[in-house]
Design an enzyme around this catalytic site. Structure first.
Site, PDB file in Angstrom:
ATOM      1  N   GLY A   1     -98.013  27.686  24.117  1.00  0.00           N
ATOM      2  CA  GLY A   1     -98.969  28.091  25.134  1.00  0.00           C
ATOM      3  C   GLY A   1    -100.278  28.551  24.522  1.00  0.00           C
ATOM      4  O   GLY A   1    -100.412  28.653  23.302  1.00  0.00           O
TER       5      GLY A   1
ATOM      6  N   ASP B   1     -91.341  25.811  12.900  1.00  0.00           N
ATOM      7  CA  ASP B   1     -92.638  25.183  13.139  1.00  0.00           C
ATOM      8  C   ASP B   1     -93.680  25.702  12.156  1.00  0.00           C
ATOM      9  O   ASP B   1     -94.791  26.068  12.522  1.00  0.00           O
ATOM     10  CB  ASP B   1     -93.085  25.412  14.593  1.00  0.00           C
ATOM     11  CG  ASP B   1     -94.184  24.438  15.025  1.00  0.00           C
ATOM     12  OD1 ASP B   1     -94.436  23.469  14.274  1.00  0.00           O
ATOM     13  OD2 ASP B   1     -94.786  24.637  16.094  1.00  0.00           O
TER      14      ASP B   1
ATOM     15  N   GLY C   1    -101.326  27.033  21.105  1.00  0.00           N
ATOM     16  CA  GLY C   1    -100.210  26.925  20.167  1.00  0.00           C
ATOM     17  C   GLY C   1     -99.102  26.099  20.761  1.00  0.00           C
ATOM     18  O   GLY C   1     -99.233  25.573  21.872  1.00  0.00           O
TER      19      GLY C   1
END
Ligand SMILES: *[C@@H]1O[C@H](CO)[C@@H](O)[C@H](O)[C@H]1NC(C)=O
Ligand SMILES: *[C@@H]1O[C@H](CO)[C@@H](O)[C@H](O)[C@H]1NC(C)=O
Ligand SMILES: *[C@@H]1O[C@H](CO)[C@@H](O)[C@H](O)[C@H]1NC(C)=O
Ligand SMILES: *[C@@H]1O[C@H](CO)[C@@H](O)[C@H](O)[C@H]1NC(C)=O
Ligand SMILES: *[C@@H]1O[C@H](CO)[C@@H](O)[C@H](O)[C@H]1NC(C)=O
Ligand SMILES: *[C@@H]1O[C@H](CO)[C@@H](O)[C@H](O)[C@H]1NC(C)=O
Ligand SMILES: *[C@@H]1O[C@H](CO)[C@@H](O)[C@H](O)[C@H]1NC(C)=O
Ligand SMILES: *[C@@H]1O[C@H](CO)[C@@H](O)[C@H](O)[C@H]1NC(C)=O
Ligand SMILES: *[C@@H]1O[C@H](CO)[C@@H](O)[C@H](O)[C@H]1NC(C)=O
Ligand SMILES: *[C@@H]1O[C@H](CO)[C@@H](O)[C@H](O)[C@H]1NC(C)=O
Length: 780
Positions: free
Chosen positions: A476, A589, A473
């Site tokens: 991480g 996001d 992602g």
């Protein structure tokens, strides 16, 4: 021609109505008894001795459907308490109620003959029909004295939707016929409806309300007082169980009280008391009062407690059958025993107080046993799972045993009774410790998030094995893990760039764990090892939205109904983040790969609050670190680093257009005009060819206008200027079609920095494939 017919019909009706009403008015009679071979006509009425009740023919403003019934004489509007021919109204002619020579009561339809009969035919010399003060319509031997009455027939034996004082619900255990309430079909059609209110005599008798054969609510078992209410100052409930018969009834303590109990057309049981003061029926007890009353709402082996959140919890020593469903408030699977019972080596019992006892339909009872004997009896039978007193009066007596699963039990605040649930001895020892721990925890604070041991997480993910890796992602890698109890989790291992301290991080996680919504992935907790931080989420078995919509084969699995539902779900989740949650989170996001899908393909937004966690509390400001994903970023954010809730709205718009077109904004390149997806959608829109945007998955014409509306909303969300984009609450309304949609103008788009010029403005002619989340430092 048509009008002419209508007038003619009206005349016929008027004539008919007058014909019905006129002669009867002139012959109007008020009667107190009807003797053998006498009859009553349409507007004759039979009045009870005290004048409270009246019986006669009536209709619901439709003279073509006439009924014989009983109502309160002086209460208006007319309140019907009983109907004789509820399924067979007199349709079209003069109605008549007749008591024949055999003591049989019949209703005669002038054109059809007998349409209803009491079927009572004990031969007596002379019989009479009388309406008693209680509202009971009876046929009795004319000679019998008024005391010690033996009726040949009584309406109280045939309840409709109303239980009056003195009327009985009965279950004859020998011959079987039940007497129970059945709802009316509608408020103006007394025919037998789908709901019933009855005594269930399998096991220890209990009251149930059923729709057809499916139980909806359970009154509970008779523990000495009454089913639902505590000792009542107005009513005296009684419940009599003999070997042959079970009956239930109530009496009023004084005659001044006018009350009725009704099962309404929606299956809702209601008690009304007449108020002279307001001249109205006051509803005193309407059921269900809360969600815990819904039959078996928490599944097997659980307890419903309306004062807890969530309301359902497994009994101690039991765990949810389906962990993830249970966590998302789908409790239907119920709970299973953690440790098998060990019948021979001795099990023990855990006491629960103030409980509504569970479903007794498979129980066993004995009035003569004491509680101690009850326990012994339960222990001797390896199938016995719980025991309780039968009658709680005078310190308790009698024995009630359950076998197999416990169903539909709830906690009361201050009523209810004790029940003892069987558990393996090893569980009992464990639970004592647990209770101690739980209390301590309750005093600290009601933690929604858990701090997991690092070793637990390492174990669960096989040392973060590459085989457990689900993906990478923006912040991480993500791993799948399986806890010792079988629960599946997703572990996000945050890259070490955050400058946040450990305490700050923990607090942030606790805050984020308070965000709970059907369309957000649930954060379970975190784990910390030196400077490494991890977030633990519930695991989503169906991966993410991009996995489906951009794949030729898998996209067929999402039909249009499902797609529109998914869009609605995302909109609601985002609305919650923006407005309804206490934290007011901007996601920053949002993209299809951040929309996860649960087992039922319900969309769950993930990674929310992460940006906040990384950047601290800079609400609606500029940042010198731009985060997000090309293709989903609004121009003002990508270029100036300024973000607001409207940046998320832009990303949402892109997601909508991607779901509908099945194409990626960044990957898509219209060959003709070299447009990206937004530009392409816009072009089709202004050329009125929006239908061509719809992905190649078959759809009904019926849903087409909905899809077009969704495209419209999508375009409004990706407007160039933030102030021209709707907020999420408007979006939710617009998607529902409950709001007039403004006309969109050309979308805005951030094209990238291909050749050192930042190009924004129009839906530019740039096609690119790069899709990872980025973190651009100093973009400003
Ligand atoms: C109504 O009554 C008339 C005469 O009594 C009869 O001809 C007609 O068939 C009846 N209609 C219905 C629906 O019963
Ligand atoms: C009387 O008996 C008939 C025939 O058995 C039946 O159809 C009808 O429902 C009965 N009436 C009542 C009121 O029970
Ligand atoms: C009932 O009354 C009739 C007269 O109405 C009488 O002849 C008869 O003996 C009475 N029967 C009983 C059992 O009282
Ligand atoms: C309550 O009702 C039952 C059954 O009708 C009756 O036996 C009992 O005497 C009543 N109790 C009182 C105090 O009236
Ligand atoms: C326990 O239940 C099983 C399965 O229903 C049954 O075969 C067995 O006879 C029961 N045992 C007792 C003691 O009731
Ligand atoms: C890790 O797994 C092993 C074997 O499954 C188990 O014995 C151990 O207790 C686990 N450790 C933790 C901290 O969960
Ligand atoms: C995890 O790693 C540790 C140390 O590297 C090792 O001792 C342990 O056996 C590993 N466990 C698993 C399940 O691979
Ligand atoms: C979603 O996941 C469940 C459980 O893994 C599976 O049964 C179902 O087929 C999946 N749905 C789709 C559309 O793949
Ligand atoms: C959302 O937009 C509508 C329409 O512009 C406005 O009435 C409403 O107040 C806005 N809601 C919020 C929370 O800003
Ligand atoms: C930069 O892009 C523009 C428009 O795409 C193009 O005209 C120009 O030649 C490019 N410049 C360089 C140095 O590539």
């Amino acid at each position: 021609m048509e009008n002419h017919n209508k007038v003619l019909m009206l005349m016929v009706f008027t004539f008919f109505f007058c014909f019905m009403a006129m002669p009867t008015y002139s012959k109007h009679k008020t009667l107190t008894t009807i003797a053998s071979n006498q009859f009553m006509q349409y507007s004759d009425t039979l009045v009870s001795g005290d004048g409270l009740f009246e019986a006669g023919f009536f209709n619901f403003r439709d003279p073509l459907r006439q009924y014989f019934g009983i109502w309160y004489k002086n209460i208006s509007p007319r309140t019907i308490v009983w109907v004789a021919n509820r399924n067979t109204p007199v349709q079209n002619s003069t109605a008549m109620l007749k008591l024949n020579g055999q003591g049989t009561l019949v209703i005669v339809d002038g054109s059809k003959g007998v349409i209803w009969s009491s079927n009572s035919s004990r031969i007596v010399g002379k019989s009479v029909l009388q309406l008693l003060d209680s509202g009971n319509l009876v046929v009795k031997d004319a000679n019998s004295s008024s005391e010690d009455e033996e009726f040949l027939w009584e309406s109280f034996d045939y309840p409709g939707d109303t239980l009056l004082a003195g009327m009985k619900l009965k279950s004859n255990l020998v011959t079987g016929p039940y007497r129970y309430l059945t709802s009316w079909r509608t408020s103006e059609d007394p025919a037998v409806g789908e709901f019933s209110y009855r005594i269930d005599t399998h096991g220890f008798p209990q009251q149930v309300i059923a729709k057809g054969t499916t139980i909806m609510y359970r009154g509970g078992s008779w523990n000495g007082y009454e089913f639902w209410q505590r000792i009542n100052r107005v009513l005296n409930y009684s419940f009599v169980i003999t070997d042959k018969e079970v009956t239930y009834q109530y009496q009023t303590w004084t005659n001044f009280i006018i009350t009725r109990f009704v099962l309404d057309t929606y299956g809702t049981p209601q008690r009304f008391i007449w108020s002279d003061w307001t001249q109205n029926w006051e509803a005193t007890a309407t059921r269900p009062i809360d969600q815990c009353e819904e039959y078996a709402c928490c599944g097997i082996n659980s307890n419903c407690n309306i004062n807890e959140s969530p309301i359902c919890e497994c009994l101690e020593g039991f765990t949810p059958k389906f962990q993830s469903k249970w966590k998302s408030s789908d409790w239907s699977g119920g709970c299973l025993r953690r440790t098998k019972l060990n019948c021979l080596n001795g099990d023990g019992f855990l006491k629960y107080t103030n409980m509504k006892l569970p479903d007794t339909s498979a129980s066993w009872y004995d009035k003569s046993l004491s509680l101690q004997e009850c326990k012994t009896t339960c222990l001797k039978n390896c199938n016995c799972t719980a025991y309780a007193n039968l009658d709680i009066r005078d310190g308790g007596s009698g024995c009630l045993l359950w076998f197999d699963n416990i169903l539909d039990m709830r906690k009361h605040r201050d009523q209810g009774q004790d029940i003892y649930i069987r558990l393996a001895s090893s569980e009992l020892g464990h639970i004592k410790k647990l209770f101690h721990w739980k209390q301590k925890k309750e005093n600290e604070d009601d933690d929604l998030a858990t701090i997991f041991d690092f070793s637990t997480i390492t174990n669960a993910t096989n040392n973060f094995s590459i085989r457990n890796k689900l993906g990478e992602g923006g912040f991480g890698p993500v791993y799948k893990g399986i806890m010792i109890d079988g629960q599946e989790i997703a572990v996000k291992r945050l890259s070490k760039t955050s400058g946040q301290g450990i305490e700050e991080f923990k607090n942030e996680v606790k805050l984020m764990a308070t965000l709970q919504h059907r369309n957000l992935v649930k954060l379970l907790g975190c784990s910390i090892q030196q400077d490494e931080k991890m977030l633990i989420y519930e695991f989503m078995p169906n991966r993410s939205l991009d996995f489906f919509i951009f794949d030729a084969m898998r996209s067929k699995l999402l039909d249009w109904t499902k797609r529109l539902e998914i869009i609605n779900g995302i909109a609601r989740g985002l609305l919650y983040l923006h407005q309804d949650s206490t934290l007011r989170i901007i996601h920053r996001d949002l993209k299809t790969s951040n929309i996860l899908l649960d087992i039922d393909m319900i969309p769950k937004i993930s990674d929310f609050g992460l940006a906040r966690s990384f950047m601290g509390d800079q609400a609606e400001a500029n940042t010198n670190r731009v985060m997000g994903t090309y293709g989903y970023m609004p121009p003002e954010y990508a270029v100036h680093g300024s973000f607001s809730i409207k940046s998320d709205v832009f990303s949402f718009g892109v997601v909508v257009l991607e779901i509908i077109s099945g194409r990626k904004n960044r990957g898509f390149c219209d060959p003709l005009h070299h447009l990206n997806l937004l530009g392409y959608a816009w072009r089709l829109w202004i050329e009125e060819r929006a239908k061509e945007l719809i992905a190649d998955i078959s759809y009904d014409e019926a849903i087409c206008s909905d899809i077009i509306r969704f495209i419209h909303v999508g375009l409004l969300c990706v407007q160039q200027k933030a102030e021209n984009r709707p907020n999420m609450s408007s979006v939710v309304f617009m998607l529902k079609g409950e709001k007039l949609l403004p006309t969109p103008s050309e979308p805005g788009f951030y094209a990238g920095r291909d050749n050192n010029t930042i190009r924004t403005a129009s839906s530019s002619k740039v096609c690119s494939i790069n899709e990872a989340s980025v973190s651009l430092l100093e973009a400003r």
